[in-house]
Design an enzyme around this catalytic site. Structure first.
Site, PDB file in Angstrom:
ATOM      1  N   ASP A  76       1.090  -1.439  -0.005  1.00  0.00           N
ATOM      2  CA  ASP A  76       0.394  -0.067  -0.225  1.00  0.00           C
ATOM      3  C   ASP A  76       0.693   1.507  -0.250  1.00  0.00           C
ATOM      4  O   ASP A  76       0.016   2.974   0.005  1.00  0.00           O
ATOM      5  CB  ASP A  76      -0.587  -0.076   1.506  1.00  0.00           C
ATOM      6  CG  ASP A  76       0.207   0.355   2.665  1.00  0.00           C
ATOM      7  OD1 ASP A  76       0.924  -0.241   2.669  1.00  0.00           O
ATOM      8  OD2 ASP A  76      -1.221  -0.359   3.511  1.00  0.00           O
TER       9      ASP A  76
ATOM     10  N   TYR B  14      10.738   4.382   1.652  1.00  0.00           N
ATOM     11  CA  TYR B  14      11.700   3.784   2.509  1.00  0.00           C
ATOM     12  C   TYR B  14      12.639   3.639   1.408  1.00  0.00           C
ATOM     13  O   TYR B  14      13.800   3.502   2.410  1.00  0.00           O
ATOM     14  CB  TYR B  14      10.446   2.104   1.529  1.00  0.00           C
ATOM     15  CG  TYR B  14       9.765   1.912   2.784  1.00  0.00           C
ATOM     16  CD1 TYR B  14      10.251   1.891   4.262  1.00  0.00           C
ATOM     17  CD2 TYR B  14       8.895   1.802   2.388  1.00  0.00           C
ATOM     18  CE1 TYR B  14       8.896   0.654   5.100  1.00  0.00           C
ATOM     19  CE2 TYR B  14       7.466   1.865   3.519  1.00  0.00           C
ATOM     20  CZ  TYR B  14       7.928   0.943   4.383  1.00  0.00           C
ATOM     21  OH  TYR B  14       7.151   0.708   5.824  1.00  0.00           O
TER      22      TYR B  14
HETATM   23  C1  G6P Z   1       3.398   0.416   4.917  1.00  0.00           C
HETATM   24  C2  G6P Z   1       3.898  -0.633   4.370  1.00  0.00           C
HETATM   25  C3  G6P Z   1       4.083  -1.841   5.005  1.00  0.00           C
HETATM   26  C4  G6P Z   1       4.230  -2.061   6.328  1.00  0.00           C
HETATM   27  C5  G6P Z   1       3.951  -0.471   6.998  1.00  0.00           C
HETATM   28  C6  G6P Z   1       4.255  -0.486   8.654  1.00  0.00           C
HETATM   29  O1  G6P Z   1       1.583   0.393   5.056  1.00  0.00           O
HETATM   30  O2  G6P Z   1       3.140  -0.262   2.994  1.00  0.00           O
HETATM   31  O3  G6P Z   1       4.291  -2.662   4.549  1.00  0.00           O
HETATM   32  O4  G6P Z   1       4.423  -2.943   6.945  1.00  0.00           O
HETATM   33  O5  G6P Z   1       4.029   0.308   6.894  1.00  0.00           O
HETATM   34  O6  G6P Z   1       3.388   0.949   9.117  1.00  0.00           O
HETATM   35  P1  G6P Z   1       3.208   0.687  10.872  1.00  0.00           P
HETATM   36  O7  G6P Z   1       2.873   1.756  11.597  1.00  0.00           O
HETATM   37  O8  G6P Z   1       3.074  -0.742  11.657  1.00  0.00           O
HETATM   38  O9  G6P Z   1       5.100   0.661  11.229  1.00  0.00           O
HETATM   39 MN    MN Z   2       4.657  -2.265   1.904  1.00  0.00          MN
END
Ligand code: G6P
Ligand code: MN
Length: 443
Positions: A173, A265
């Site tokens: 996403d 990222y």
């Molecule tokens: C985004 C990335 C995901 C990831 C998430 C982490 O949505 O696409 O792959 O797992 O961020 O988010 P968080 O809030 O759990 O750090």
């Molecule tokens: Mn992701």
């Protein structure tokens, strides 16, 4: 495939993302007529909490004709399902915490999907996801698996080696969330956008954002705006400090490399030193999520248990749920909507090795994904970064299947957040110990 009375299984049903996915399903019930929702999880307590929350949501919307089940047994969970949404997290947030904290001890990036934390998670995640995909081949071979399980490139590489014909879409996403954030900050409507993008998962670049209503490529003006003013976090993570920092880093990247909008990222690979400096080594993202989303979810269930009917729900509805529901609908109704997907390269990026797993736009219809190939070669900067990352990830997957310590060490050393084989080995050895319940034995 069937067009009504659909059965859907959420693998990792107890995840904090489940309410958002269900909300998206309920908002789109005409396009995706679901009759049964199965929450499948190996953690019974979390799955039962989620059962209460989803049951509450269904009753609130008068959708009680939908059957809801919390299931621990795979045969029961997958038999006759039409769609499997996978969002399992092998080892849970506790192991995410270890993935983040071990590298940080050695001054290296400590992150869930990038750097050595991502590699540790990869070696745990592969077997969990292979198990899910295997169950689906046995109990519901006609079903489509829509996968969000991380780390996505590593997972996709492993799954295609074992189940090359699995009916599976791997999606993330992040691009949609970047686009939503850009649109929200700078006053665009992303529904008008046709985005061109290439890379690996959590490792890519936009090359063009064509706005249909403005009839022009808006990427250059967005880069100018990024260079002048940081974006504010939108929607799902609104007010979240670490996501705010991640979006701030996008401006750092565009100031130095103004030709493309990057995936946020990339900060971990381009500026590992800065990221490490800014990270609290004792209190990482996993801690924030445990004390945020995870706690909120337990509290929602607790309120329902106590019979509360008002002010129960407390989750943000982000793009995450809508995106996966749109994919399912696009398959079922052969809509040919465009998504960013993680697919075997096979020439989509012409001058990158064809056996890489890449993230590119693709149309999705009844036969699955039709990736869109780039019309020209990519430059050496992005290509070099990607080649190293692909090689490291392939070595890691080899290490998994061959139980090879040597290949794991090569993968860890090649990871671009790691400046020295000595550090790679120290982290690997500590991670082997921390992951002994989960990793294959490396010899
Ligand atoms: C985004 C990335 C995901 C990831 C998430 C982490 O949505 O696409 O792959 O797992 O961020 O988010 P968080 O809030 O759990 O750090
Ligand atoms: Mn992701």
């Amino acid at each position: 495939m069937k067009k009504d009375n659909l059965k859907i299984t959420i693998a990792g049903g107890g995840s904090t993302y489940t309410p958002g996915i269900i909300q998206a399903i309920l908002n789109n019930i005409d396009r995706l007529p679901i009759k049964e929702i199965r929450l499948y999880d190996i953690d019974e307590a979390r799955n039962n909490d989620m059962f209460l929350i989803i049951d509450y949501m269904l009753k609130r919307e008068n959708l009680t004709y939908i059957t809801l089940k919390a299931i621990l047994d795979p045969e029961e969970a997958f038999t006759d399902s039409d769609f499997i949404f996978s969002q399992i997290r092998v080892g849970g947030m506790k192991m995410r915490e270890t993935d983040e904290k071990i590298p940080l001890k050695y001054g290296l990036v400590g992150q869930e999907t990038c750097g050595l934390g991502g590699f540790a998670y990869g070696l745990r995640s592969i077997s969990g996801l292979l198990e899910v995909v295997g169950h689906v081949q046995t109990y519901a071979p006609h079903a489509w698996i829509l996968n969000y399980t991380n780390p996505e490139t590593i997972i996709s590489e492993a799954v295609r080696r074992v189940y090359p014909k699995a009916k599976m879409l791997n999606a993330c996403d992040m691009t949609i969330s970047i686009e939503e954030t850009i649109a929200f900050n700078y006053g665009y409507d992303r529904k008008n956008w046709i985005s061109e993008y290439y890379g690996l998962n959590h490792f890519g670049w936009y090359t063009k954002i064509y706005d249909k209503s403005l009839e022009r490529d808006v990427m250059p003006e967005i880069i100018e705006k990024l260079n002048t003013e940081n974006m504010k976090v939108a929607d799902f993570n609104a007010g979240d400090k670490s996501w705010q920092e991640a979006f701030n880093m996008m401006s750092v990247i565009t100031k130095n490399f103004p030709t493309n909008i990057p995936n946020n990222y990339l900060e971990y690979y381009l500026y590992p030193d800065m990221v490490v400096e800014e990270t609290d080594k004792e209190y990482t993202r996993a801690n924030m999520v445990m004390e945020g989303r995870e706690k909120n979810t337990r509290e929602m269930a607790e309120k329902i248990r106590q019979g509360k009917t008002e002010d129960v729900l407390n989750f943000n509805f982000g793009e995450h749920g809508q995106y996966i529901v749109d994919m399912a609908s696009s398959i079922m109704n052969d809509e040919h909507q465009r998504f960013m997907l993680i697919v075997p390269n096979n020439g989509a990026i012409p001058n990158l090795r064809s056996d890489a797993v890449v993230e590119v736009p693709a149309y999705v219809g009844a036969t699955g994904a039709e990736p869109i190939s780039l019309r020209e070669n990519i430059g050496d900067f992005h290509k070099g970064l990607m080649e190293a990352q692909v090689a490291a990830e392939k070595l890691l997957v080899d290490a998994y299947f061959e139980n090879s310590y040597q290949k794991a060490l090569q993968a860890f050393t090649l990871n671009q957040t790691v400046p020295s084989a000595r550090l790679a080995k120290l982290v690997l050895d500590e991670m082997i110990e921390a992951n002994k319940e989960y990793w294959p034995k490396l010899k």
